[in-house]
Write a protein that holds these residues in place. Structure first.
Motif, PDB file in Angstrom:
ATOM      1  N   GLN A1230      15.129  11.061 -12.149  1.00  0.00           N
ATOM      2  CA  GLN A1230      13.752  11.548 -11.945  1.00  0.00           C
ATOM      3  C   GLN A1230      12.774  10.378 -11.913  1.00  0.00           C
ATOM      4  OE1 GLN A1230      12.712  14.220 -15.086  1.00  0.00           O
ATOM      5  NE2 GLN A1230      13.560  16.025 -14.096  1.00  0.00           N
ATOM      6  N   TYR A1231      12.954   9.451 -12.869  1.00  0.00           N
ATOM      7  CA  TYR A1231      12.029   8.323 -12.982  1.00  0.00           C
ATOM      8  C   TYR A1231      12.449   7.146 -12.103  1.00  0.00           C
ATOM      9  CZ  TYR A1231       9.106  10.270 -16.672  1.00  0.00           C
ATOM     10  OH  TYR A1231       8.208  11.041 -17.371  1.00  0.00           O
ATOM     11  N   SER A1232      13.498   7.338 -11.297  1.00  0.00           N
ATOM     12  CA  SER A1232      13.898   6.286 -10.351  1.00  0.00           C
ATOM     13  C   SER A1232      13.299   6.544  -8.978  1.00  0.00           C
ATOM     14  CB  SER A1232      15.430   6.235 -10.238  1.00  0.00           C
ATOM     15  OG  SER A1232      15.998   5.957 -11.492  1.00  0.00           O
ATOM     16  N   LYS A1233      12.630   7.695  -8.845  1.00  0.00           N
ATOM     17  CA  LYS A1233      12.088   8.077  -7.529  1.00  0.00           C
ATOM     18  C   LYS A1233      10.600   8.392  -7.639  1.00  0.00           C
ATOM     19  CE  LYS A1233      16.591  10.129  -6.540  1.00  0.00           C
ATOM     20  NZ  LYS A1233      17.331  11.391  -6.398  1.00  0.00           N
ATOM     21  N   LEU A1234       9.905   7.642  -8.470  1.00  0.00           N
ATOM     22  CA  LEU A1234       8.470   7.882  -8.637  1.00  0.00           C
ATOM     23  C   LEU A1234       7.701   7.358  -7.430  1.00  0.00           C
ATOM     24  CD1 LEU A1234       8.124   6.704 -12.355  1.00  0.00           C
ATOM     25  CD2 LEU A1234       8.259   9.062 -11.548  1.00  0.00           C
ATOM     26  N   LYS A1235       6.556   7.982  -7.194  1.00  0.00           N
ATOM     27  CA  LYS A1235       5.673   7.505  -6.133  1.00  0.00           C
ATOM     28  C   LYS A1235       5.219   6.080  -6.479  1.00  0.00           C
ATOM     29  CE  LYS A1235       1.291   8.530  -3.865  1.00  0.00           C
ATOM     30  NZ  LYS A1235       0.079   9.375  -3.878  1.00  0.00           N
ATOM     31  N   SER A1236       5.301   5.193  -5.516  1.00  0.00           N
ATOM     32  CA  SER A1236       5.032   3.770  -5.784  1.00  0.00           C
ATOM     33  C   SER A1236       3.636   3.372  -5.313  1.00  0.00           C
ATOM     34  CB  SER A1236       6.075   2.913  -5.071  1.00  0.00           C
ATOM     35  OG  SER A1236       5.803   1.547  -5.246  1.00  0.00           O
ATOM     36  N   GLU A1237       3.136   2.291  -5.925  1.00  0.00           N
ATOM     37  CA  GLU A1237       1.909   1.664  -5.432  1.00  0.00           C
ATOM     38  C   GLU A1237       2.187   1.022  -4.068  1.00  0.00           C
ATOM     39  OE1 GLU A1237      -0.966  -0.098  -8.771  1.00  0.00           O
ATOM     40  OE2 GLU A1237       0.969  -1.082  -8.726  1.00  0.00           O
ATOM     41  N   ALA A1238       1.136   0.489  -3.481  1.00  0.00           N
ATOM     42  CA  ALA A1238       1.308  -0.252  -2.228  1.00  0.00           C
ATOM     43  C   ALA A1238       2.178  -1.485  -2.476  1.00  0.00           C
ATOM     44  CB  ALA A1238      -0.061  -0.656  -1.688  1.00  0.00           C
ATOM     45  N   ALA A1239       2.640  -2.090  -1.402  1.00  0.00           N
ATOM     46  CA  ALA A1239       3.544  -3.238  -1.515  1.00  0.00           C
ATOM     47  C   ALA A1239       2.862  -4.399  -2.237  1.00  0.00           C
ATOM     48  CB  ALA A1239       3.978  -3.684  -0.129  1.00  0.00           C
ATOM     49  N   LEU A1240       3.644  -5.146  -3.029  1.00  0.00           N
ATOM     50  CA  LEU A1240       3.100  -6.309  -3.731  1.00  0.00           C
ATOM     51  C   LEU A1240       2.766  -7.429  -2.751  1.00  0.00           C
ATOM     52  CD1 LEU A1240       5.378  -6.494  -6.911  1.00  0.00           C
ATOM     53  CD2 LEU A1240       3.006  -5.740  -6.773  1.00  0.00           C
ATOM     54  N   LEU A1241       3.629  -7.598  -1.767  1.00  0.00           N
ATOM     55  CA  LEU A1241       3.412  -8.637  -0.750  1.00  0.00           C
ATOM     56  C   LEU A1241       3.638  -8.038   0.627  1.00  0.00           C
ATOM     57  CD1 LEU A1241       5.360 -11.654  -2.339  1.00  0.00           C
ATOM     58  CD2 LEU A1241       2.889 -11.335  -2.291  1.00  0.00           C
ATOM     59  N   ILE A1242       2.760  -8.346   1.554  1.00  0.00           N
ATOM     60  CA  ILE A1242       2.956  -7.956   2.950  1.00  0.00           C
ATOM     61  C   ILE A1242       3.015  -9.254   3.751  1.00  0.00           C
ATOM     62  CG2 ILE A1242       1.985  -6.703   4.917  1.00  0.00           C
ATOM     63  CD1 ILE A1242       0.545  -4.883   2.903  1.00  0.00           C
ATOM     64  N   ILE A1322      -9.094  -5.787   1.789  1.00  0.00           N
ATOM     65  CA  ILE A1322      -8.110  -5.887   0.685  1.00  0.00           C
ATOM     66  C   ILE A1322      -7.016  -4.826   0.794  1.00  0.00           C
ATOM     67  CG2 ILE A1322      -9.795  -6.930  -0.874  1.00  0.00           C
ATOM     68  CD1 ILE A1322      -9.902  -4.196  -2.332  1.00  0.00           C
ATOM     69  N   CYS A1323      -7.240  -3.748   1.529  1.00  0.00           N
ATOM     70  CA  CYS A1323      -6.218  -2.699   1.659  1.00  0.00           C
ATOM     71  C   CYS A1323      -5.107  -3.104   2.620  1.00  0.00           C
ATOM     72  CB  CYS A1323      -6.853  -1.392   2.121  1.00  0.00           C
ATOM     73  SG  CYS A1323      -7.916  -0.649   0.870  1.00  0.00           S
ATOM     74  N   LYS A1324      -5.300  -4.223   3.319  1.00  0.00           N
ATOM     75  CA  LYS A1324      -4.311  -4.646   4.300  1.00  0.00           C
ATOM     76  C   LYS A1324      -3.456  -5.806   3.806  1.00  0.00           C
ATOM     77  CE  LYS A1324      -6.980  -2.967   8.231  1.00  0.00           C
ATOM     78  NZ  LYS A1324      -7.703  -3.318   9.471  1.00  0.00           N
ATOM     79  N   ILE A1325      -3.687  -6.246   2.579  1.00  0.00           N
ATOM     80  CA  ILE A1325      -2.855  -7.316   2.003  1.00  0.00           C
ATOM     81  C   ILE A1325      -2.084  -6.755   0.807  1.00  0.00           C
ATOM     82  CG2 ILE A1325      -4.413  -9.141   2.767  1.00  0.00           C
ATOM     83  CD1 ILE A1325      -5.447  -9.332  -0.119  1.00  0.00           C
ATOM     84  N   GLY A1326      -1.118  -7.516   0.344  1.00  0.00           N
ATOM     85  CA  GLY A1326      -0.306  -7.060  -0.784  1.00  0.00           C
ATOM     86  C   GLY A1326      -1.089  -7.051  -2.093  1.00  0.00           C
ATOM     87  N   LEU A1327      -0.675  -6.179  -2.997  1.00  0.00           N
ATOM     88  CA  LEU A1327      -1.376  -6.062  -4.283  1.00  0.00           C
ATOM     89  C   LEU A1327      -1.310  -7.352  -5.087  1.00  0.00           C
ATOM     90  CD1 LEU A1327      -0.333  -2.482  -5.507  1.00  0.00           C
ATOM     91  CD2 LEU A1327      -2.496  -3.194  -4.526  1.00  0.00           C
ATOM     92  N   HIS A1328      -0.178  -8.028  -5.037  1.00  0.00           N
ATOM     93  CA  HIS A1328      -0.037  -9.265  -5.808  1.00  0.00           C
ATOM     94  C   HIS A1328      -0.967 -10.343  -5.270  1.00  0.00           C
ATOM     95  CE1 HIS A1328       1.812 -12.997  -7.349  1.00  0.00           C
ATOM     96  NE2 HIS A1328       2.117 -12.234  -8.395  1.00  0.00           N
ATOM     97  N   ASP A1329      -1.053 -10.437  -3.953  1.00  0.00           N
ATOM     98  CA  ASP A1329      -1.969 -11.410  -3.345  1.00  0.00           C
ATOM     99  C   ASP A1329      -3.406 -11.136  -3.752  1.00  0.00           C
ATOM    100  OD1 ASP A1329      -0.215 -13.069  -2.049  1.00  0.00           O
ATOM    101  OD2 ASP A1329      -0.106 -11.812  -0.261  1.00  0.00           O
ATOM    102  N   LEU A1330      -3.759  -9.855  -3.843  1.00  0.00           N
ATOM    103  CA  LEU A1330      -5.136  -9.491  -4.209  1.00  0.00           C
ATOM    104  C   LEU A1330      -5.405  -9.771  -5.682  1.00  0.00           C
ATOM    105  CD1 LEU A1330      -7.885  -8.015  -3.760  1.00  0.00           C
ATOM    106  CD2 LEU A1330      -6.672  -5.892  -4.306  1.00  0.00           C
ATOM    107  N   ARG A1331      -4.597  -9.191  -6.550  1.00  0.00           N
ATOM    108  CA  ARG A1331      -4.895  -9.229  -7.983  1.00  0.00           C
ATOM    109  C   ARG A1331      -4.725 -10.629  -8.568  1.00  0.00           C
ATOM    110  NH1 ARG A1331      -1.471  -3.666  -9.193  1.00  0.00           N
ATOM    111  NH2 ARG A1331      -2.996  -2.215  -8.288  1.00  0.00           N
TER     112      ARG A1331
END
Length: 1508
Positions: A1230-1242, A1322-1331
């Motif tokens: 159940q917890y292996s198929k959670l909805k994920s955030e956006a990609a960390l890196l694009i 910022i919505c077009k880049i990876g989360l890691h690059d942003l944060r």
């Protein structure tokens, strides 16, 4: 092979055997005997009722009774089972009438006596008529079930029909006669009886009707269930029900129709309740204390006293079961001798032997089921008592002890360690059984083999001696596994608690790798343990073979004749010895695990507690003061040479308002802790007169609704409650919440703003109506207006007659205090009124001066932009400010992640834990099996086990075939050759076991590791909304308990499913080769077993699921209680919280207990059916004429058949147990198929290395909402923050300030519009690059367990010089240098060994190290004093002068120097301009905020000017 062909044997024995059958009307005698017993019992039972009926028949029943009967009758609907029973009973009657007619027409039976044959059929007809009459009465009497006598008769008629059919068929085959009309009638009768037998097992005649005057079944069922759940089925069970476990039948009746819900499960019995067991365990501890005269009683002695009575009863059943299990091997030699010499023995002897076998198996079944059930029940009691003890200890742990045991460790105590102690309680009975089993085995061997038995004893002891070194190593491995698990759980708990900070700082991968590395250490130790377990399996699966080889070789050398009977008896005994030998390594392993776990819990239970005598409580009538401290010396660390507080002298009179101020880390909160008794008192006296209420600096909010948090266990008084809510400025919040004050609060108040949480806990304290109020910086998290209202309406309003001691950094509140304490370096440096302290000029003016300077900067700007005479308070405008300004934030946070909110779940944030219903899907099994190499290991594991089984059967078959039947007969082959072949076959089978064990361990651990990795990555990548609405306990439960099941249990459980089926097939093959007739009974019995399993599984599966779900609230409640232990103690609510814990334990015990009982219910019935098959096979072997079968092979069949009941039950039991354990796989998947955030890196959209260079932030038509069905929180935000400028963001509590920041870091994704930084969306880049390119100092300061350096630079990107420079800039350099370890100074869990202000400064230090182009300050200086705040603001202005700084603050002076100010209201841009331009407009929002702040400080300012 037999010397004569089968045909010759048949010819020789046919005539005498037929004569023997004809001379005894066996079938007719049995039939007449059973029916006479049945009719006699019937007459005795119903004679009194018949007389009573005759008396009542003369009088008429009243109309009321008839109407009630009709009403009740309409509740029952008679279904297919009743109709089938009527049809089958009618057909049986017709069949016997047909057979009676054939007898009258001269169609004779095998019986020579016509009278007996005729009497048998007549009585059958009479019995069928009575059965039909009883069936007719069932609807009349509104019976839900068929009468017990009727069901018993159907069982008897089935047995009679089966025996008749078997005997007639056998006679026809022996006599070579053709089948006639009577044989067809017999066959039809058997079919009809089989159907009636099935109906008798089902037992139900009807069910509640679906309709009754428009009332549907669910409502009716709900009423019945609500009533039934209040009582314990077990507590009201009769002796027969306790033996057969039929007290569970009502629960199965519900479970077969629909998935069982928690409120449909009956209560546990009083003696199994947590309250009873908790008190009993406390009494045992007291007894040990008194007897041993010690302060730290032995937990082992306490547990012994606690369990001794129940354990003795269990031990008695276990011993009886062990003794009964050896009756079979004891009788085998006699049975083989009987078959060898059948011509000289009567059939009666054979049947008596069969009866002896059956009787022993029945006793064994009943005793075994009772001791296993009793052991589980005792484990339940021990678990309840230990969880309760751990919980109560947690509420009284001293601060130092609390820091040495983190939340993760204590969760392991409650989940893993207590489970291991429960397992140990179960295995205790094996300790008593082992010596008895071994003694009986040696006795049987001595009876058969004489002195050869001593060789067997020596071999057995040698095998057992192998356990000693193995167990020592295994114990060491178990200790290492638990230590590794503790470390992993500790880190997991901390990461989950601080997930928001981790995501904001872009530390996801770092902490993911940290957990993965901790898991790698744990899995390495598990693998070592599994390798040792594989070796153990090889030794102990091979031990019966080793013992038999040694014994047979010894017998050959000693000249003991090995006849078939002796060999088979020995082999059966060796197979029985497998049980104690197999259980010994498990026992020692469980003892090793249990010892480690018990030592860990004992160590925890003996930790230091808070000093109970630290405070002296003085009656209010005898004291003129409320608080008095004289010569007080206190220390958080008792071993430290420097006390935290020293030379404290304080007297607080009733009704006094005392303010405590001072710089960060000066001892303000510690002084409150001294009054509460939380900090260790080294010397001096603390006296308290009256009740206390406490508001901690970090808000402590319980999961549940707001009202429950405020009432905190007190009765609801609407008038008092309304006054409290008004005084704490909560009315507006309640109006805007979806369910008012019944809105549910998330874990740790996650869905509330900091100000809302602070006001809720202040309201909790006010509602208590205590005498003394201790408030730790209560105004830091609220804006200026709310702080003023709280101070005026709460402190100086509702609490005006109370004693209030409050810590504050807001200097403007100090003039109103009766007494001000200035703390410095753990001492009260100054004490007096505001005027007195201002005159002393000894440090107080520094704090005041800092605030004065900040105020002057505001007044200067304000006065330069409009006339001073406009600084008059405007009540109307103030009221206007408070009206709708909070709407946005209220929605933002109270509805934060209410993505499942709907009209039916109004105000509910934390949803009930997701629970699968119905069967464990095939895809779950398939996912598990094919997780590694697409299941490539599985065929090899099955092949290895099959090879083991075949080689073992071959070796036993070889010994049985080659051994002579009697001592006089010559052996077929030489004993040396026989034993050599036997050794080869046996060693081969043992090697197959070794291969199977290793493959199973590799596949199991590999699969477990992959599932853990998938779950870890899924959880770490889940959006914040998941963590907001999911209690940490649910995730920890999966990471702890469910993962342990995957690591250590599921490979074995699934393996045993396959292994037991293979063993059963092997046993059936051996038995059917000798006596194929066994199949006649085995097939229907197997069908019944499968039916039982299908009847059992739906209920057991849901009970197992509910048990897993109900485990999480215990852990969650405990984690919350630990976090708020100081508050609970201050309010004197320890007992209430302990009772709440007991209730949660019972909620878990109910499904667990009934699940364990259900397993025994099934096992008992399967064992009975297996015993029936075994008895039938014995009767067949006895009945078959001499010479038809080889006595040696018949004995081999019996040798295997002895374990048939265990094997057949184990197949179903293992399948059910595996399905229950697979729930853990289901929960982890159940917890292996959670909805994920956006990609960390694009990769295609990575920004340049120097981005953002200028730090220009553009919001373009930005709209934010937390879920699709919720309204927007931010609405059409359209503005641009120029690069390298200071931007202040202000607004009322709840205006959307924090939501804007979350959108900037993409914690929440925009619904519409965009955010562009230096030309990059910022919505077009990876989360890691942003944060990673942005810096933030959050509102709630977060520190991780470890070192100072690890907290400042967790990614290890900077040098020590950079770190020291950062510490100096954030005012912590000198403090860290003063510590011995410097940068390696310890940071405990949550940074609790540092003050909140110091934690905030560490967060500033991280930002200074990172040197991002954009810095966000979210209430970054709320927890520091004005002087420190001034220094921080100066550092920020210097260090970030060429960078973009976005500041959210309640302290207006922190944003007054900004280049631009953004004012938010109701989620919209109210104003956006420079401060000077905004102040030029009198009606501007910003102007009103400034005016309010300056008005609040006006009185203070005038006082300060007078004194300066």
């Amino acid at each position: 092979m037999f010397g004569l062909s089968n045909m010759q044997i048949l010819q020789e024995v046919r005539a005498p055997w037929a004569l023997q059958l004809n001379s005894f009307c066996l079938r007719e005698k049995i039939s007449i005997g059973i029916q006479l017993c049945f009719l006699g019992i019937l007459l005795l039972r119903f004679a009194p009722k018949l007389l009573s009926f005759l008396r009542k028949w003369r009088s008429k029943t009243s109309d009321q009774e008839e109407s009630e009967e009709y009403k009740y009758h309409s509740l029952i609907k008679f279904g297919m089972s009743y109709k089938s029973g009527v049809i089958c009973s009618t057909l049986v009657l017709g069949t016997h009438l047909l057979m009676l007619l054939m007898l009258l027409n001269g169609n004779n039976t095998q019986c020579h006596s016509a009278l007996q044959a005729f009497s048998s059929e007549v009585m059958q007809v009479v019995s069928c008529v009575i059965a039909l009459f009883a069936l007719y009465k069932v609807p009349k009497k509104k019976q839900m079930k068929f009468p017990g006598m009727l069901r018993a008769w159907w069982v008897c008629s089935f047995l009679l029909a089966a025996v008749s059919m078997a005997l007639d068929t056998y006679y026809k085959i022996m006599a070579h006669e053709s089948f006639k009309m009577r044989d067809l009638a017999n066959f039809l009768g058997l079919l009809e009886s089989t159907l009636l037998f099935s109906i008798s097992i089902y037992g139900k005649a009807g069910m509640p009707s679906l309709e009754l005057n428009g009332v549907t079944e669910p409502l009716l069922g709900e009423k019945v269930d609500r009533y039934s759940k209040r009582e314990s089925y077990y507590g009201k069970a009769t002796l027969i029900q306790l033996v057969t476990f039929s007290w569970l039948n009502p629960l199965f009746a519900v479970g077969i129709k629909k998935p069982i819900e928690q409120d449909e499960i009956p209560n546990v019995d009083t003696k199994d309740s947590a309250t009873f067991n908790s008190q009993s365990f406390i009494d045992c501890i007291k007894c040990v204390k008194e007897r041993d005269r010690t302060r730290n009683p032995s937990i082992y002695k306490a547990i012994f006293l606690f369990i001794r009575k129940k354990a003795t009863i269990n031990a008695s059943f276990a011993i009886v079961s062990a003794v009964a299990s050896y009756a079979g091997p004891y009788l085998i030699d006699d049975f083989v001798n009987f078959l060898t010499d059948k011509s000289n023995r009567s059939l009666k002897d054979g049947y008596l032997l069969a009866l002896g076998f059956l009787g022993a198996k029945m006793v064994e079944t009943i005793a075994q089921r009772q001791w296993i059930f009793g052991a589980r029940q005792l484990g339940l009691r021990v678990r309840a008592s230990l969880i309760s003890s751990i919980y109560k200890k947690g509420l009284v742990l001293s601060s130092q002890s609390r820091q040495s045991h983190t939340s993760g460790e204590i969760i392991n105590y409650m989940s893993v360690d207590i489970q291991r102690i429960t397992d140990l309680i179960w295995y205790l009975n094996i300790i008593w059984m082992l010596p008895i089993q071994i003694s009986l085995a040696i006795y049987i061997l001595h009876t058969n083999l004489g002195v050869g038995s001593f060789a067997a004893l020596a071999a057995t002891l040698a095998v057992m001696a192998c356990n000693i070194p193995i167990t020592r190593i295994q114990k060491r491995y178990q200790t290492k596994i638990m230590e590794a698990k503790d470390s992993r759980m500790k880190s997991t708990s901390e990461i989950l608690r601080n997930m928001k900070t981790i995501k904001l700082q872009a530390w996801d991968n770092q902490f993911l790798h940290r957990l993965a590395s901790l898991r790698k250490i744990e899995s390495d130790w598990i693998w070592k343990s599994m390798k040792l377990s594989s070796l153990t399996a090889f030794i102990f699966w091979g031990s019966p073979t080793f013992i038999s080889i040694v014994t047979f070789i010894a017998c050959m050398m000693l000249g003991v004749q090995l006849t078939a009977g002796r060999v088979l008896a020995a082999l059966a005994t060796f197979r029985m010895l497998q049980d104690p030998i197999f259980s010994l390594p498990d026992l020692l392993n469980v003892i090793a695990q249990g010892k480690v776990s018990a030592d860990r819990i004992a160590s925890y239970l003996q930790e230091d507690e808070i000093q109970q005598d630290a405070i002296e409580y003085v009656p209010k009538t005898q004291a003129s003061f409320d608080v008095e401290i004289s010569d007080g010396k206190f220390s958080w660390d008792s071993e430290s040479s420097r006390p935290t507080l020293d030379n404290i002298q304080l007297v607080v009179k009733k009704g006094t308002k005392v303010a405590i101020c001072g710089t960060v880390g000066s001892g303000k909160s510690s002084l409150l802790s001294g009054i509460l008794g939380e900090i260790r008192k080294l010397s001096g006296d603390v006296k308290i007169s009256g009740t206390k209420a406490y508001v901690p600096q970090s808000p402590w909010i319980l999961s549940g609704n707001i009202r429950d948090n405020i009432l905190f266990g007190n009765q609801y008084d609407s008038d008092k409650y309304d006054r409290t809510v008004k005084a704490c400025a909560l009315i507006k919040d309640f109006e805007l919440f979806s369910a008012g004050d019944l809105t549910e609060i998330g874990e740790r108040g996650i869905n509330m703003s900091g100000g809302q949480k602070q006001r809720i806990q202040i309201a909790r304290a006010v509602y208590q109506d205590a005498d003394i109020y201790l408030l730790d910086d209560p105004f830091s998290a609220v804006d200026a207006h709310t702080g003023t209202q709280l101070f005026k309406d709460c402190l100086m309003g509702m609490l005006k007659d109370k004693t209030v001691i409050f810590v504050t950094h807001q200097v403007e509140f100090l003039p109103a205090a009766d007494l001000i304490l200035v703390m410095r370096d753990g001492r009260i440096a100054q004490a007096g009124t505001f005027e007195e302290l201002m005159k002393q000029n000894t440090g107080f003016e520094v704090l005041v001066g800092a605030h004065n300077h900040a105020l002057e900067s505001i007044l200067t700007i304000e006065n330069s932009n409009r006339p001073s005479d406009e600084l008059q308070p405007d009540g109307e405008s103030n009221e206007e400010l408070t009206s709708n300004a909070e709407l946005a934030y209220t929605r933002q946070d109270s509805e934060h992640s209410l993505f499942e909110d709907n009209s039916e779940q109004k105000g509910k944030l934390v949803q009930d834990e997701e629970r699968e219903k119905g069967g464990i899907g095939k895809e779950i099994y398939w996912s598990y099996i094919t997780m590694v190499k697409r299941g490539a290991f599985v065929p090899f594991i099955i092949l290895a086990q099959s090879s083991f089984q075949m080689l073992q059967i071959a070796s036993n078959y070889w010994m049985a075939w080659t051994s002579p039947p009697t001592s006089e007969a010559e052996p077929r082959l030489g004993m040396k050759f026989v034993l050599s072949v036997y050794v080869l076959l046996s060693v081969g089978s043992s090697l197959c076991v070794l291969l199977r064990a290793i493959l199973n361990a590799i596949a199991g651990l590999w699969t477990s590791q992959m599932l853990f990795t998938n779950m870890l990555q899924s959880v770490m990548r889940a959006p914040m909304s998941f963590f907001d609405s999911t209690p940490t306990g649910r995730i920890l439960n999966r990471a702890s308990t469910d993962q342990s099941v995957l690591d250590l249990e599921i490979p074995g459980k699934l393996g045993w499913c396959a292994f037991s089926i293979i063993q059963l097939l092997g046993t059936i093959a051996v038995m059917s080769q000798v006596a194929w007739e066994v199949f006649v009974i085995f097939i229907p019995v197997t069908a019944i077993c499968i039916w039982y399993q299908r009847y059992y599984i739906p209920t057991a599966r849901e009970l197992a699921r509910l048990s897993g779900i109900q485990r999480a609230p215990i852990l969650h409640h405990f984690a919350e209680s630990l976090a708020g232990a100081a508050t609970i103690r201050a309010f004197g609510q320890g007992e209430r919280f302990s009772n709440g814990n007991l209730g949660l334990i019972d909620n878990h015990s109910r499904p667990w207990f009934h699940n364990a009982s259900a397993m025994e219910w099934l096992s008992f019935r399967l064992n009975l059916l297996s015993n029936f098959v075994f008895a039938f096979s014995l009767v067949v072997l006895v009945t078959l004429p001499e010479g038809i079968i080889n006595p040696s092979l018949a004995g081999l069949a019996v040798t295997y058949g002895i374990n048939l009941n265990v094997l057949q039950a184990s197949v179903i039991w293992n399948m059910c147990n595996a399905e229950n354990k697979m729930i853990s796989v289901e929960r982890i998947l159940q917890y292996s198929k959670l909805k994920s955030e956006a990609a960390l890196l694009i990769e295609d959209s990575r920004p340049t290395s120097n981005w953002p260079e200028y730090g220009t932030i553009s919001f373009k038509n930005l709209q934010i909402r937390y879920a699709e069905h919720l309204p927007s929180v931010l609405k059409n935000i359209d503005c641009t923050f120029p690069g390298k400028r200071k931007i202040g963001v202000v607004g009322r509590t709840g205006s959307g300030k924090s939501t804007l920041i979350q959108a900037l870091f993409r914690i929440i994704e925009p619904r519409q519009g965009s955010i562009v930084i230096d030309g990059v969306d910022i919505c077009k880049i990876g989360l890691h690059d942003l944060r990673s390119r942005l810096s933030i100092i959050p509102q709630d300061p977060t520190m991780f367990e470890g070192t100072v350096r690890g907290n400042l630079d967790p990614l290890q990107q900077y040098s020590d010089h950079d770190v020291w420079e950062s510490l100096d800039k954030c005012q912590l350099g000198d403090l860290v240098r003063a510590k011995e370890e410097k940068l390696d100074s310890t940071v405990v869990e949550s940074g609790e060994n540092w003050s909140v202000g110091q934690r905030q400064l560490f967060c500033l230090g991280r930002a200074l190290l990172k040197k991002s182009s954009i810095l966000v300050l979210d209430e970054a200086t709320a927890s520091v004093d004005s002087a420190t705040d001034g220094v921080i603001q100066k550092i920020i202005s210097q260090e970030f002068k060429d960078r973009t700084v976005v500041t959210i603050a309640h302290r207006i002076h922190t944003v007054i120097d900004s280049n631009l100010v953004l004012v938010l209201s109701d989620g919209r841009v109210a104003e956006f301009d420079s401060p000077s331009k905004l102040l030029e407009r009198e009606d501007s929002f910003f102007s009103k905020l400034i005016k309010e702040y300056s008005m609040r400080s006006k009185s203070f300012s005038s006082l300060a000017n007078e004194d300066s």
